[in-house]
Design a protein around this motif. Structure first.
Motif, PDB file in Angstrom:
ATOM      1  N   LYS A 212       0.840  -1.190   0.000  1.00  0.00           N
ATOM      2  CA  LYS A 212       0.000   0.000   0.000  1.00  0.00           C
ATOM      3  C   LYS A 212       0.882   1.250   0.000  1.00  0.00           C
ATOM      4  N   VAL A 214       1.286   5.146   0.736  1.00  0.00           N
ATOM      5  CA  VAL A 214       0.754   6.287   1.483  1.00  0.00           C
ATOM      6  C   VAL A 214       1.580   7.517   1.091  1.00  0.00           C
ATOM      7  N   ASP A 252      -2.562   4.999  -2.727  1.00  0.00           N
ATOM      8  CA  ASP A 252      -3.742   4.408  -2.078  1.00  0.00           C
ATOM      9  C   ASP A 252      -4.309   5.291  -0.972  1.00  0.00           C
ATOM     10  N   TYR A 253      -3.429   6.006  -0.279  1.00  0.00           N
ATOM     11  CA  TYR A 253      -3.849   6.882   0.823  1.00  0.00           C
ATOM     12  C   TYR A 253      -2.977   8.131   0.815  1.00  0.00           C
ATOM     13  N   CYS A 272      -8.534   9.293  -3.275  1.00  0.00           N
ATOM     14  CA  CYS A 272      -8.240   8.336  -2.205  1.00  0.00           C
ATOM     15  C   CYS A 272      -8.457   8.998  -0.846  1.00  0.00           C
ATOM     16  N   PRO A 273      -8.591   8.201   0.235  1.00  0.00           N
ATOM     17  CA  PRO A 273      -8.697   8.795   1.575  1.00  0.00           C
ATOM     18  C   PRO A 273      -7.452   9.618   1.901  1.00  0.00           C
ATOM     19  N   ASN A 476      -3.285   6.505  11.925  1.00  0.00           N
ATOM     20  CA  ASN A 476      -3.567   6.394  10.489  1.00  0.00           C
ATOM     21  C   ASN A 476      -2.949   5.143   9.887  1.00  0.00           C
ATOM     22  N   ILE A 480      -4.943   2.084   8.073  1.00  0.00           N
ATOM     23  CA  ILE A 480      -4.566   1.596   6.737  1.00  0.00           C
ATOM     24  C   ILE A 480      -4.241   0.114   6.780  1.00  0.00           C
TER      25      ILE A 480
END
Length: 486
Positions: A212, A214, A252-253, A272-273, A476, A480
Motif C-alpha cells: 500500500k 501512502v 492508495d492513501y 483516495c482517503p 492512520n 490503513i
C-alpha cells in the motif's frame, strides 16, 4: 711651389695609409667597406660592430642559462605527457572500479533479496513492514527531519521499519537507513510512506509494488516563483508538479502535512482517503544551549527582526526587507533584520536582494548564511519579532519554531501559513509596508497585546506536541493496515 707639392704628397700618403688601416679594420671586424653602393660612415660602422660585440658578450653570458631553460621546458613537456598517460590510466581504472562497484551493488541487492534483511524486517507474519521512501535524505531539511522522526516513532511502536533513499547525506549516521538498491521484495501487508516534495524516479516502482502506498505530501513550489532567477529550479518544480498530478492511480492513501496540501491533492483530482498529520518536530533538540557568541553579540537592547528559511524567491524576502525598512525609518532606527537561511552569492535571487537593499539604502540587514543548529537557535532566542511574508509554504516549520521560542509572529496570510498559525500570531492580509510596520511597532510598545499574542501561540504550539503528532501518524497507519487485512 716645391713646398706646396710636398704638402700634397704627404697628404696623399696619409690618406692612403688611413685607407689601408680602415680596410684592415673592416677585414678584422668583418665590416663591409663603405662604397658608393654601400655608403656607411666609418663611425656608424664601428658603432654597429661594438653593438655586435656586446650582443656576442651577452650571448656568451646567457647561453648556459638559455640552455638550462630549454632543458627545463623539455622536462615540463615530458612531465605533461606523463600526466596525460597517468590520467588515461586512472580513467580506465576508475571505469573499472565503477563497474566493480555496480557489480557489488547488484550482488548486495541479490543477497539482500535472499536474506530479506531480516535484521531490520524480522516480523511474525501478523504485522506488515513500514517502508519510507525519500528521494534524497538531506541533513537538516524539513522532509528529511520528518522521515527520521517518523522512523523513530515506528521503531518505538515496534514496527519493522527503515528508510530507503536514492541519496543519503554523509552526516546522517542512524541505523536502518539504506540506499534504494537494498530495498527488499515487498508484499501486500507492507506499507510504503512515500515522501514527496520534488520529481523523483520512484513512480515506476510504485506502480508495480503490491504494498500500500501512502503519500506523505510536502507540496511543490510553483515554478513561476523561480522564473528569471533559477532556470533549473523552475524546470524541476514544473516536472515535480506534473509527476504528482499523474500519480493518482498509484497512491492508495494520503497523509499530508497540512490542510493546504490536502486541498492541493483534491484539486489535482485525488480521490483516495486523505488524512492530515503535521510534520513531527522533535522539540527536545531545541532545548540545547543556543550559541553564546551570537546571543552575547546581539542581545544588546536593539530590536531584532528575524526570518528563518532558505533565501529563495517564494519566501518573498524583498517584502520582508520593505516592511523592515518602513519600521526602522518610522519607528525604530536601531532595529536590525536577520535573514537566516542558506544561499550562494552567485544566486540571482540573492544578488537581486543585495541590489534592492543597496538601491534603497537600507541599513542593518544581516545574512548569516548556512550556520550550525546552535546558532539558528540563538537567532530565535534574540528575536523580538518573527516576520514572514512568504507566498508559498507547504507547512512552514519556522513558524512553529518561533512559537517554541516565544517570539511574536507577524505573517502574510498565504498558502499553508494561516493553517499552521491556527488563529495565533498576527496574520496580515496585506503586505503594505506601512501597515506591517505599524503592527510591529505595536508589538514592541503594547506589552498587553504582545502577551496576548504569545498566549495564543503557546496554545497553538500544544497542537504540534511530538507525542500528539506521533499518535496521529500511528493511528492512520493502523487504520490503513486494518483496511488492508479485511
Amino acid at each position: 711651389m716645391k713646398k706646396t707639392e710636398k704638402l700634397r704628397f704627404e697628404l696623399r700618403t696619409n690618406q692612403n695609409l688611413s685607407r689601408r688601416n680602415l680596410e684592415k679594420a673592416y677585414e678584422y671586424w668583418e665590416i663591409e667597406e663603405p662604397s658608393i653602393e654601400n655608403p656607411k660612415p666609418m663611425i656608424g660602422a664601428l658603432i654597429c660592430r661594438i653593438k655586435h660585440l656586446l650582443r656576442k658578450c651577452m650571448w656568451w653570458y646567457v647561453e648556459p642559462h638559455w640552455e638550462q631553460q630549454r632543458n627545463y621546458n623539455k622536462a615540463i613537456a615530458n612531465l605533461a605527457e606523463d600526466y596525460d598517460r597517468m590520467h588515461s590510466l586512472l580513467m580506465e581504472e576508475n571505469d573499472s572500479l565503477r563497474a566493480t562497484v555496480e557489480q557489488l551493488c547488484v550482488q548486495l541487492a541479490e543477497l539482500n533479496e535472499r536474506l530479506n534483511i531480516k535484521s531490520v524486517f524480522d516480523v511474525d507474519g501478523k504485522q506488515g513492514r513500514v517502508i519510507q521512501l525519500v528521494s534524497s535524505l538531506n541533513f537538516g531539511d524539513a522532509v528529511g527531519n520528518d522521515a527520521l522522526a517518523i522512523k523513530r516513532v515506528l521503531e518505538e511502536a515496534g514496527y519493522a521499519t527503515a528508510i530507503f533513499a536514492m541519496a543519503i547525506h554523509s552526516k546522517i549516521r542512524e541505523k536502518h537507513i539504506y540506499l534504494t538498491e537494498m530495498l527488499p521484495e515487498l508484499n501486500e501487508r507492507d506499507i510504503i510512506i512515500y515522501h514527496y516534495a520534488a520529481a523523483d524516479e520512484f513512480r515506476e516502482m510504485l506502480k508495480e509494488t503490491p504494498a500500500k502506498v501512502v503519500l506523505r505530501y510536502h507540496n511543490v513550489t510553483p515554478p513561476g516563483f523561480f522564473h528569471g532567477y533559477d532556470e533549473m529550479a523552475e524546470q524541476i518544480t514544473r516536472e515535480g508538479l506534473a509527476q504528482i498530478q499523474s500519480m493518482q492511480g498509484v497512491v492508495d492513501y494520503g497523509l499530508t502535512v497540512s490542510e493546504f496540501n490536502k486541498r492541493d491533492l483534491i484539486e489535482m483530482g485525488y480521490q483516495c482517503p486523505i488524512a492530515v498529520a503535521p510534520i513531527l518536530i522533535p522539540f527536545d533538540d531545541y532545548r540545547q544551549e543556543p550559541s553564546p557568541a551570537v546571543v552575547e553579540r546581539y542581545a544588546d537592547g536593539a530590536t531584532n527582526i528575524v526570518f528563518v528559511g532558505r533565501i529563495v524567491p517564494n519566501k518573498k524576502l524583498e517584502d520582508v526587507v520593505s516592511c523592515f525598512d518602513a519600521y526602522k525609518k518610522n519607528y525604530d532606527p536601531s532595529a536590525r533584520l536577520f535573514l537566516v537561511g542558506s544561499y550562494k552569492e552567485s544566486d540571482k535571487y540573492y544578488q537581486y536582494l543585495e541590489g534592492y537593499i543597496k538601491e534603497n539604502d537600507i541599513k542593518d540587514i544581516i545574512f548569516p548564511g548556512h550556520i550550525p543548529f546552535d546558532e539558528i537557535l540563538a537567532y530565535y532566542k534574540i528575536a523580538h519579532i518573527f516576520l514572514c511574508m512568504s507566498e508559498h509554504e507547504g507547512f512552514c516549520v519556522p513558524l512553529v519554531e518561533a512559537m517554541f521560542f516565544q517570539t511574536p509572529i507577524v505573517a502574510y496570510a498565504a498558502a499553508a501559513v494561516p493553517g499552521t498559525l491556527g488563529g495565533s500570531g498576527v496574520l496580515a492580509d496585506t503586505k503594505e509596508p506601512a501597515v506591517i510596520a505599524e503592527m510591529m511597532n505595536r508589538i514592541r510598545k503594547d506589552e498587553a497585546w504582545r502577551q496576548e499574542i504569545l498566549r495564543k501561540q503557546d496554545e497553538r504550539l500544544k497542537d504540534f506536541a511530538y507525542d500528539k503528532i506521533a499518535e496521529k501518524v500511528l493511528e492512520n497507519l493502523e487504520l490503513i493496515s486494518g483496511a488492508d487485512n479485511r
